[in-house]
Design a protein around this motif. Structure first.
Motif, PDB file in Angstrom:
ATOM      1  N   ARG A 199       0.835  -1.195   0.000  1.00 46.88           N
ATOM      2  CA  ARG A 199       0.000   0.000   0.000  1.00 46.88           C
ATOM      3  C   ARG A 199       0.875   1.251   0.000  1.00 46.88           C
ATOM      4  NH1 ARG A 199      -2.767  -3.906   2.808  1.00 46.88           N
ATOM      5  NH2 ARG A 199      -4.990  -4.123   2.270  1.00 46.88           N
ATOM      6  N   HIS A 200       0.701   2.083  -1.017  1.00 44.51           N
ATOM      7  CA  HIS A 200       1.426   3.349  -1.122  1.00 44.51           C
ATOM      8  C   HIS A 200       0.488   4.455  -0.642  1.00 44.51           C
ATOM      9  CE1 HIS A 200       4.576   1.450  -3.668  1.00 44.51           C
ATOM     10  NE2 HIS A 200       3.560   0.724  -4.113  1.00 44.51           N
ATOM     11  N   ARG A 201       0.879   5.179   0.386  1.00 46.13           N
ATOM     12  CA  ARG A 201       0.016   6.196   0.973  1.00 46.13           C
ATOM     13  C   ARG A 201       0.289   7.565   0.342  1.00 46.13           C
ATOM     14  NH1 ARG A 201      -2.971   4.449   4.972  1.00 46.13           N
ATOM     15  NH2 ARG A 201      -2.409   2.470   6.002  1.00 46.13           N
ATOM     16  N   VAL A 202      -0.785   8.264   0.009  1.00 47.32           N
ATOM     17  CA  VAL A 202      -0.680   9.597  -0.580  1.00 47.32           C
ATOM     18  C   VAL A 202      -1.656  10.524   0.130  1.00 47.32           C
ATOM     19  CG1 VAL A 202       0.049   8.773  -2.847  1.00 47.32           C
ATOM     20  CG2 VAL A 202      -2.388   8.996  -2.349  1.00 47.32           C
ATOM     21  N   ALA A 203      -1.385  11.825   0.068  1.00 47.19           N
ATOM     22  CA  ALA A 203      -2.257  12.797   0.732  1.00 47.19           C
ATOM     23  C   ALA A 203      -3.583  12.954  -0.002  1.00 47.19           C
ATOM     24  CB  ALA A 203      -1.540  14.145   0.839  1.00 47.19           C
TER      25      ALA A 203
END
Length: 300
Positions: free
Chosen positions: A155-159
């Motif tokens: 999982r790549h977290r982004v704003a």
């Protein structure tokens, strides 16, 4: 490094709303169709999990009805835990299709409908890769979302939620975002091969790639992505040529002319992959297929 082929695509039909892209995943098929829709889902839109794409055989840990467990039955190939494909079909799939089958099997077991991104989105977009596909599924989530990466899902977290497109019934990051994400993640050769591929097939423009990179702003990998996108060209014939061009750049050599036409008094001799006309040097990239496929060896 190996370059996995991506297959050919037809021109995508763009719209101001979410685009649905349907691909025929049958072995050897190279056809695709696309159409726009105002909704994110469509009842006629097939998903990766339907038999026309991958006829999965599902198996529990044990069977109580007396029938043979697919895990021990012959003629089946394990895609992931509890999910199998007929072995003849599996053997007909190339590395890219096998990874797409792995993605489909993983999503079939997922309690949520994640947004595929990075190399997983690239696989569904039919982009080429330099090297091998991963053994994980990449997704992008917002910082407010719960859950953590596991051994299967990264999982790549982004704003801010990325722009998405539905491909094969699965929500993926847009083509531009997918390539930029890969360029920023460190996979420079694959990112360049993917950008070249998309440009050569008129699936996007250099401007739209740069705009997406600019929209993401500075951050980890942004300098690298700018450098990779600056090298992208629609003249590369395949991922191998993209890789060679990156090697030439990293070695500090002058930028070559791509696909230069060579002629003599009798007419066209041919086209060379790379050339430096000012010093009379040409360079050709030959993939392994050129020496193993009867189309190029005249059956020898």
């Amino acid at each position: 490094p190996r370059v996995a082929p991506s297959g050919r695509t037809s021109a995508l039909v763009s719209s101001t709303s979410t685009t649905l892209v349907r691909w025929d995943l049958s072995p050897g098929s190279q056809k695709a169709a696309a159409r726009g829709s105002r909704s994110r889902h469509h009842p006629e839109m097939p998903t990766l999990f339907d038999p026309p794409h991958f006829p999965f055989v599902y198996a529990a840990g044990h069977r109580s009805d007396g029938r043979e467990n697919p895990a021990t039955a012959g003629g089946l190939k394990r895609v992931r835990r509890g999910i199998y494909l007929p072995e003849p079909l599996w053997l007909d799939l190339d590395a890219s299709d096998r990874y797409r089958a792995f993605i489909a099997a993983s999503l079939a077991c997922s309690p949520t409908s994640p947004v595929l991104s990075h190399l997983s989105a690239a696989a569904l977009w039919r982009l080429p890769i330099v090297g091998s596909w991963p053994g994980t599924v990449h997704t992008t989530v917002t910082e407010r979302s719960g859950g953590r990466s596991s051994g299967l899902f990264i999982r790549h977290r982004v704003a801010t939620a990325p722009p998405t497109v539905i491909v094969d019934g699965v929500q993926c990051t847009s083509l531009e975002r997918t390539i930029v994400d890969i360029a920023r993640s460190g996979a420079r050769a694959s990112a360049l091969a993917m950008a070249d591929h998309a440009l050569s097939r008129l699936l996007l423009s250099s401007a739209s790639l740069r705009d997406e990179d600019f929209r993401l702003g500075p951050g980890r990998g942004s300098r690298q992505s700018r450098a990779v996108l600056a090298l992208a060209s629609p003249l590369a014939a395949n991922g191998g040529e993209s890789l060679v061009r990156l090697i030439i750049h990293d070695a500090g050599f002058a930028t070559p002319t791509l696909q230069e036409k060579l002629e003599d008094p009798d007419g066209i001799i041919g086209y060379v992959d790379f050339s430096w006309p000012q010093i009379g040097v040409v360079l050709e990239f030959d993939g392994r297929i050129k020496y193993s496929d009867a189309r190029f060896t005249s059956g020898l």
